[in-house]
Design a protein around this motif. Structure first.
Motif, PDB file in Angstrom:
ATOM      1  N   ASN A 194       0.801  -1.226   0.000  1.00  0.00           N
ATOM      2  CA  ASN A 194       0.000   0.000   0.000  1.00  0.00           C
ATOM      3  C   ASN A 194       0.835   1.279   0.000  1.00  0.00           C
ATOM      4  O   ASN A 194       0.281   2.371   0.117  1.00  0.00           O
ATOM      5  N   SER A 195       2.151   1.142  -0.112  1.00  0.00           N
ATOM      6  CA  SER A 195       3.011   2.329  -0.102  1.00  0.00           C
ATOM      7  C   SER A 195       3.175   2.890  -1.504  1.00  0.00           C
ATOM      8  O   SER A 195       2.709   2.316  -2.486  1.00  0.00           O
ATOM      9  N   MET A 196       3.843   4.026  -1.604  1.00  0.00           N
ATOM     10  CA  MET A 196       4.030   4.699  -2.890  1.00  0.00           C
ATOM     11  C   MET A 196       4.992   3.925  -3.779  1.00  0.00           C
ATOM     12  O   MET A 196       5.901   3.244  -3.292  1.00  0.00           O
ATOM     13  N   SER A 197       4.803   4.062  -5.087  1.00  0.00           N
ATOM     14  CA  SER A 197       5.671   3.405  -6.077  1.00  0.00           C
ATOM     15  C   SER A 197       6.821   4.350  -6.419  1.00  0.00           C
ATOM     16  O   SER A 197       6.627   5.339  -7.146  1.00  0.00           O
ATOM     17  N   MET A 198       8.001   4.052  -5.893  1.00  0.00           N
ATOM     18  CA  MET A 198       9.169   4.911  -6.102  1.00  0.00           C
ATOM     19  C   MET A 198      10.000   4.379  -7.264  1.00  0.00           C
ATOM     20  O   MET A 198      10.245   3.173  -7.370  1.00  0.00           O
ATOM     21  N   ILE A 199      10.416   5.267  -8.151  1.00  0.00           N
ATOM     22  CA  ILE A 199      11.194   4.886  -9.329  1.00  0.00           C
ATOM     23  C   ILE A 199      12.582   4.406  -8.885  1.00  0.00           C
ATOM     24  O   ILE A 199      13.280   5.113  -8.136  1.00  0.00           O
ATOM     25  N   SER A 200      12.966   3.221  -9.317  1.00  0.00           N
ATOM     26  CA  SER A 200      14.236   2.630  -8.882  1.00  0.00           C
ATOM     27  C   SER A 200      15.428   3.489  -9.290  1.00  0.00           C
ATOM     28  O   SER A 200      16.363   3.678  -8.509  1.00  0.00           O
ATOM     29  N   ASP A 201      15.406   4.007 -10.506  1.00  0.00           N
ATOM     30  CA  ASP A 201      16.469   4.866 -11.005  1.00  0.00           C
ATOM     31  C   ASP A 201      15.836   6.198 -11.405  1.00  0.00           C
ATOM     32  O   ASP A 201      15.345   6.351 -12.518  1.00  0.00           O
ATOM     33  N   PRO A 202      15.793   7.153 -10.480  1.00  0.00           N
ATOM     34  CA  PRO A 202      15.102   8.423 -10.762  1.00  0.00           C
ATOM     35  C   PRO A 202      15.507   9.030 -12.101  1.00  0.00           C
ATOM     36  O   PRO A 202      16.666   8.951 -12.517  1.00  0.00           O
ATOM     37  N   ILE A 203      14.528   9.631 -12.761  1.00  0.00           N
ATOM     38  CA  ILE A 203      14.730  10.195 -14.099  1.00  0.00           C
ATOM     39  C   ILE A 203      15.070  11.679 -13.965  1.00  0.00           C
ATOM     40  O   ILE A 203      14.204  12.508 -13.675  1.00  0.00           O
ATOM     41  N   GLU A 204      16.328  11.999 -14.148  1.00  0.00           N
ATOM     42  CA  GLU A 204      16.746  13.397 -14.045  1.00  0.00           C
ATOM     43  C   GLU A 204      16.217  14.203 -15.232  1.00  0.00           C
ATOM     44  O   GLU A 204      15.982  13.668 -16.318  1.00  0.00           O
ATOM     45  N   PHE A 205      16.051  15.490 -15.002  1.00  0.00           N
ATOM     46  CA  PHE A 205      15.618  16.369 -16.085  1.00  0.00           C
ATOM     47  C   PHE A 205      16.233  17.752 -15.943  1.00  0.00           C
ATOM     48  O   PHE A 205      16.716  18.123 -14.864  1.00  0.00           O
ATOM     49  N   THR A 206      16.212  18.480 -17.023  1.00  0.00           N
ATOM     50  CA  THR A 206      16.537  19.907 -17.025  1.00  0.00           C
ATOM     51  C   THR A 206      15.310  20.652 -17.515  1.00  0.00           C
ATOM     52  O   THR A 206      14.325  20.049 -17.943  1.00  0.00           O
ATOM     53  N   MET A 207      15.376  21.961 -17.473  1.00  0.00           N
ATOM     54  CA  MET A 207      14.231  22.787 -17.892  1.00  0.00           C
ATOM     55  C   MET A 207      14.659  23.698 -19.046  1.00  0.00           C
ATOM     56  O   MET A 207      15.732  24.309 -19.004  1.00  0.00           O
ATOM     57  N   ARG A 208      13.807  23.778 -20.036  1.00  0.00           N
ATOM     58  CA  ARG A 208      14.075  24.670 -21.158  1.00  0.00           C
ATOM     59  C   ARG A 208      12.916  25.667 -21.282  1.00  0.00           C
ATOM     60  O   ARG A 208      11.752  25.269 -21.321  1.00  0.00           O
ATOM     61  N   ALA A 209      13.236  26.929 -21.363  1.00  0.00           N
ATOM     62  CA  ALA A 209      12.216  27.976 -21.499  1.00  0.00           C
ATOM     63  C   ALA A 209      11.850  28.158 -22.968  1.00  0.00           C
ATOM     64  O   ALA A 209      12.711  28.123 -23.839  1.00  0.00           O
ATOM     65  N   GLU A 210      10.574  28.366 -23.208  1.00  0.00           N
ATOM     66  CA  GLU A 210      10.080  28.550 -24.591  1.00  0.00           C
ATOM     67  C   GLU A 210       9.068  29.695 -24.606  1.00  0.00           C
ATOM     68  O   GLU A 210       8.352  29.932 -23.628  1.00  0.00           O
ATOM     69  N   ARG A 211       8.998  30.343 -25.743  1.00  0.00           N
ATOM     70  CA  ARG A 211       8.037  31.424 -25.959  1.00  0.00           C
ATOM     71  C   ARG A 211       7.051  31.018 -27.037  1.00  0.00           C
ATOM     72  O   ARG A 211       7.434  30.502 -28.056  1.00  0.00           O
ATOM     73  N   GLY A 212       5.788  31.302 -26.801  1.00  0.00           N
ATOM     74  CA  GLY A 212       4.774  31.055 -27.837  1.00  0.00           C
ATOM     75  C   GLY A 212       4.314  29.619 -27.896  1.00  0.00           C
ATOM     76  O   GLY A 212       4.760  28.737 -27.222  1.00  0.00           O
TER      77      GLY A 212
END
Length: 347
Positions: free
Chosen positions: A329-347
């Motif tokens: 009944n516990s949360m499903s934690m990702i075994s190998d966390p998926i890293e990300f970066t952020m990209r800004a966009e216009r429009g």
């Protein structure tokens, strides 16, 4: 009679002479006393100064060994998360300091053990890793056999006063601090209000999010700044995946997180908000087909995933990523966390 008259005229003259001699002697005495006092004061001042110098030298010698070296900050010119070259900050100088037989405490950015650990040959190499890792301003290196080559990258609120977990000859760690990635109180560049979307860039693809400043301005400004300036740390990662429910992650950046909550709309599929009714930086993408009416307006919602390709990618990640549960009944934690970066966009 003549003799008596001479004595009477002589007596005032002698009195004048005696008074003059007396005044002269008094003045000479007082001048000598003053000179002696001044000389004594100068002598005592000189002795006090020499004593203070010896005390300072003794205190300096008693301090733990500490070494300083000026190093340029990492060059982020080629970072793909920048909106434009004009927004790149100029290179700055950061002071690198380290102490032997000392373990600094802090939030772990990159652990010294595990899948992402990278052994380092010496303390300088560990320090260079911290310098080039966003979000790291404290590093801890172990040169001894028991924990050889471990390099822990950490973050503290104030690297000028890093908390000490342990120190002394029995402590095998060497620790250092870098004056970067902390709130130094200086004004930050203005946030670009024309940024309408951000792309969450993962190794599996990009998730495009439409920002909703009409729902929460402060949260959108934080997300814009993180994407605009490329401020994500290695702790920007998805770490929880619940089928037909949500994909959750953390947006831990090198600036203080958003601190204001705003009652949002009832969440529907594709909406993005801060987790647990908080102000962040943990967030989730809601993926249920049913509206979260039971949550009412408890979450600060700052964006929407509207494009079909991005929604399909989120569903694919949730369905295919390997997860772990401590209990059924516990949360499903990702075994190998998926890293990300952020990209800004216009429009």
């Amino acid at each position: 009679m003549a003799t008596r008259s001479n004595r009477q005229s002589f007596t005032p003259l002698m009195c004048c002479i005696y008074v003059t001699i007396f005044v002269f002697l008094v003045l000479q005495y007082r001048s000598g006393v003053f000179n002696a006092v001044a000389s004594a004061q100068r002598k005592h001042s000189l002795l006090d100064a020499r004593h203070e110098a010896r005390v300072e030298a003794t205190a300096e010698a008693a301090k733990p060994e500490q070494r300083y070296q000026i190093q340029p900050a990492a060059d982020l010119t080629d970072s793909p998360t920048r909106v434009s070259a004009e927004q790149q900050p100029p290179p700055v100088q950061v002071q690198l300091a380290y102490q032997e037989h000392t373990e600094y405490w802090g939030d772990v950015v990159v652990a010294g053990v595990g899948k992402r650990a990278v052994p380092c040959k010496d303390a300088q190499t560990c320090a260079q890793r911290c310098r080039s890792t966003p979000g790291c301003n404290v590093w801890v290196f172990c040169p001894s056999q028991g924990c050889a080559s471990q390099c822990w990258l950490k973050w503290v609120k104030d690297p000028t006063k890093p908390p000490v977990q342990g120190e002394g000859v029995h402590v095998p760690w060497t620790s250092g601090a870098l004056l970067k990635d902390y709130d130094d109180g200086l004004p930050r560049p203005p946030v670009d209000a024309s940024i309408s979307h951000v792309a969450i860039v993962t190794r599996l693809g990009d998730i495009r999010v439409k920002l909703r400043p009409d729902w929460t301005q402060s949260s959108v400004d934080f997300v814009r700044e993180v994407a605009q300036r490329g401020l994500c740390t290695p702790q920007c990662a998805f770490y929880r995946a619940e089928p037909r429910f949500l994909l959750q992650g953390g947006m831990r950046a090198t600036i203080p997180p958003n601190s204001r909550t705003t009652p949002g709309p009832v969440m529907g599929k594709g909406m993005v908000g801060w987790a647990g009714g908080s102000a962040g930086p943990d967030f989730f993408i809601y993926m249920s087909e049913n509206q979260a009416v039971g949550w009412h307006n408890d979450h600060t919602v700052w964006g929407e995933v509207l494009e079909q390709a991005s929604l399909e990618l989120v569903e694919e990640i949730i369905a295919t990523v390997e997860t772990e549960k401590e209990t059924p009944n516990s949360m499903s934690m990702i075994s190998d966390p998926i890293e990300f970066t952020m990209r800004a966009e216009r429009g």
